[in-house]
Design an enzyme around this catalytic site. Structure first.
Site, mmCIF file in Angstrom:
data_model
loop_
_atom_site.group_PDB
_atom_site.id
_atom_site.type_symbol
_atom_site.label_atom_id
_atom_site.label_comp_id
_atom_site.label_asym_id
_atom_site.label_seq_id
_atom_site.Cartn_x
_atom_site.Cartn_y
_atom_site.Cartn_z
ATOM 1 N N ASN A 14 -4.365 9.397 7.503
ATOM 2 C CA ASN A 14 -3.385 8.574 8.222
ATOM 3 C C ASN A 14 -4.063 7.455 8.998
ATOM 4 O O ASN A 14 -3.555 6.331 9.086
ATOM 5 C CB ASN A 14 -2.579 9.444 9.191
ATOM 6 C CG ASN A 14 -1.488 10.242 8.491
ATOM 7 O OD1 ASN A 14 -1.188 10.004 7.325
ATOM 8 N ND2 ASN A 14 -0.905 11.180 9.191
ATOM 9 N N SER A 50 3.876 9.201 -2.427
ATOM 10 C CA SER A 50 4.601 8.575 -1.339
ATOM 11 C C SER A 50 5.987 9.196 -1.239
ATOM 12 O O SER A 50 6.424 9.944 -2.126
ATOM 13 C CB SER A 50 4.712 7.068 -1.573
ATOM 14 O OG SER A 50 5.560 6.809 -2.682
ATOM 15 N N GLY A 104 -2.002 -0.766 -0.723
ATOM 16 C CA GLY A 104 -3.254 -0.026 -0.572
ATOM 17 C C GLY A 104 -3.265 1.012 0.518
ATOM 18 O O GLY A 104 -4.272 1.707 0.690
ATOM 19 N N ALA A 105 -2.164 1.159 1.266
ATOM 20 C CA ALA A 105 -2.152 2.138 2.353
ATOM 21 C C ALA A 105 -2.347 3.557 1.821
ATOM 22 O O ALA A 105 -3.114 4.351 2.380
ATOM 23 C CB ALA A 105 -0.848 2.037 3.134
ATOM 24 N N GLY A 106 -1.666 3.874 0.731
ATOM 25 C CA GLY A 106 -1.813 5.212 0.148
ATOM 26 C C GLY A 106 -3.200 5.459 -0.400
ATOM 27 O O GLY A 106 -3.721 6.579 -0.330
ATOM 28 N N ASP A 107 -3.827 4.410 -0.941
ATOM 29 C CA ASP A 107 -5.187 4.546 -1.465
ATOM 30 C C ASP A 107 -6.174 4.801 -0.331
ATOM 31 O O ASP A 107 -7.061 5.656 -0.448
ATOM 32 C CB ASP A 107 -5.577 3.286 -2.238
ATOM 33 C CG ASP A 107 -4.559 2.925 -3.314
ATOM 34 O OD1 ASP A 107 -4.069 3.845 -3.975
ATOM 35 O OD2 ASP A 107 -4.261 1.731 -3.469
#
Length: 464
Positions: A259, A182, A232-235
């Site tokens: 994305n 991130s 959890g967005a990055g996962d």
């Protein structure tokens, strides 16, 4: 070790956990967490075969598609995400309350090789020797840098970060395929040094992400969304990235897909539930692109980092997929509301029919003018201006007749299947008995009434 049915091409290593969301010390929600849970939602959503290696304690409270290994000697990992309503504090404070047992090399599959591997630990469960074993059995390994650089305060479990070179994993970076970080984690990675040895992808929330690899740098556009919970967005991003590469996409397109799934995740609280219509639209688009991607396959074992010329087209296709439930919901809601208002005598008939008629008048005028100007003199009709204007008026009237006929059928039927059936029958009768396809002399006597009723017969009589 948990394995789903079908041929395995992807290995995911990381523990499930219990996530507790708190705001001003008040519990807002509790949900299944851990990078493995979010990645599983993405991979299962698009039907990607995968094997998961995960551990939980006997107190694990959720039912998952692939039951994880249970460590009897430890509890399930628990994280508390603390948010604040204070203006000066926008970021969450993450604390590890409980920690499950680490994943060791012996927990990984012993006699199987994978095309892709994902090291997605959240609580320090992935050891250096475990990652090294993954590098041995996987062709390309994706690593979420949080699995390598997170450290935890011994007193209250507050999560902090150390530099990658001090993490004990630095010597393995040259063997890693993709390193995801991130924007907050990027300073602890040393992007400029790491990009010389592997592909570094830095996610930056609502600003999208950036792909770094040697002398290549691509900024990938975001998908606007209303953030509800960033957990959890990055996962999910990493899951979407892997899906794209499994489908043979160039890296920029795969990052765009990442994305997309990240934006879907932040719009929901806790573990996301993807709309099946969105997932089907994505799978259809992936299938379509797979058929035309012969030039985007791996070349000499290398992934393609060049942004394709149809990258923007792919972006627009994903935007359409994301807004599909909203559009369908709007369409599904319009007619039921209208019929409910009609049945309750909410408004008089003219309140709907008169505006519909008036709004169509300019359209009919333009249709009549264009058709008359193109056809009238070209076929040798009388050149007088009055006749030309009368011809235009006849065409205008026929067009209005057609619009009125089908509006009437739609209002009476209230169902598209019934309206289409009767509409087709009406067209057949009007065309056949209008005196053009079948001359009046060929029409049976018992059908002559239809000839005189048909508006086309009067229009044809005018032109003749």
């Amino acid at each position: 070790m948990i394995e789903n049915r079908g041929p395995t091409s992807c290995l995911v290593v990381g523990n499930y956990c219990h996530d507790v969301l708190m705001k001003d010390s008040v519990v807002l929600a509790e949900s299944l967490g851990g990078a493995a849970a979010f990645i599983s939602a993405v991979l299962d959503g698009v039907a990607i075969a995968s094997t998961f290696v995960s551990k939980v304690g006997p107190d694990f409270a959720y039912s998952v598609a692939r039951s994880p290994s249970v460590s009897e000697s430890s509890k399930t990992t628990v994280f508390h995400a603390h948010f604040s309503s204070q203006v000066q504090r926008h970021d969450r404070v993450l604390k590890r309350v409980e920690s499950c047992a680490s994943i060791t090399p012996s927990d990984l599959p012993a006699s199987r090789r994978f095309e892709f591997g994902m090291a997605v630990g959240v609580a320090g469960e992935i050891l250096p020797e475990t990652l090294e074993r993954m590098l041995d059995i996987c062709d390309t390994v994706f690593v979420d840098v949080q699995a390598l650089i997170r450290v935890f305060d011994p007193a209250d479990g507050t999560v902090s970060l150390v530099h990658l070179r001090d993490s004990g994993f630095d010597h393995l970076v040259p063997r890693i395929g993709f390193l995801k970080a991130s924007s907050d984690e990027a300073p602890y990675v040393g992007v400029e040094a790491a990009r010389k040895e592997c592909c570094v992808v830095v996610t930056n929330g609502e600003k999208g992400c950036t792909v770094y690899y040697r002398n290549v740098e691509h900024r990938i556009a975001p998908f606007p969304t209303v953030q509800v919970d960033p957990t959890g967005a990055g996962d999910s991003f990493l899951g979407g990235l892997v899906v794209g590469l499994i489908e043979g996409m160039p890296v920029p397109d795969a990052a765009l897909l990442g994305n997309f799934f990240g934006s879907l995740t932040v719009g929901q609280l806790g573990l996301p539930k993807f709309d099946f219509r969105v997932l089907q639209a994505v799978k259809d688009e992936l299938q379509r692109r797979r058929l035309k991607m012969l030039s985007h396959e791996r070349l000499n074992g290398e992934l393609v980092f060049v942004k394709p010329i149809d990258h923007e087209d792919f972006c627009m296709a994903l935007v359409r997929a994301k807004t599909l439930p909203v559009r369908e919901c709007q369409q599904d809601q319009l007619l039921p509301v209208f019929y409910k208002q009609r049945d309750k005598l909410f408004h008089p008939v003219w309140a709907w029919s008169l505006p519909s008629f008036i709004l169509r008048l300019p359209y009919s005028v333009i249709e009549a003018m264009v058709w008359s100007c193109v056809v009238y003199y070209a076929v040798g009709f009388s050149p007088e201006a009055g006749r030309f204007l009368r011809c235009m008026f006849v065409l205008f009237s026929v067009h209005q007749m057609a619009l009125g006929l089908f509006r009437t059928m739609a209002a009476l039927a209230s169902d598209i299947i019934i309206a289409n059936t009767f509409g087709s029958a009406a067209l057949l009768i009007i065309f056949l008995l209008g005196g053009y396809i079948l001359p009046k002399e060929m029409i049976k006597p018992w059908w002559l009434w239809a000839f005189w009723v048909s508006p086309l017969s009067w229009a044809a009589s005018h032109f003749s």
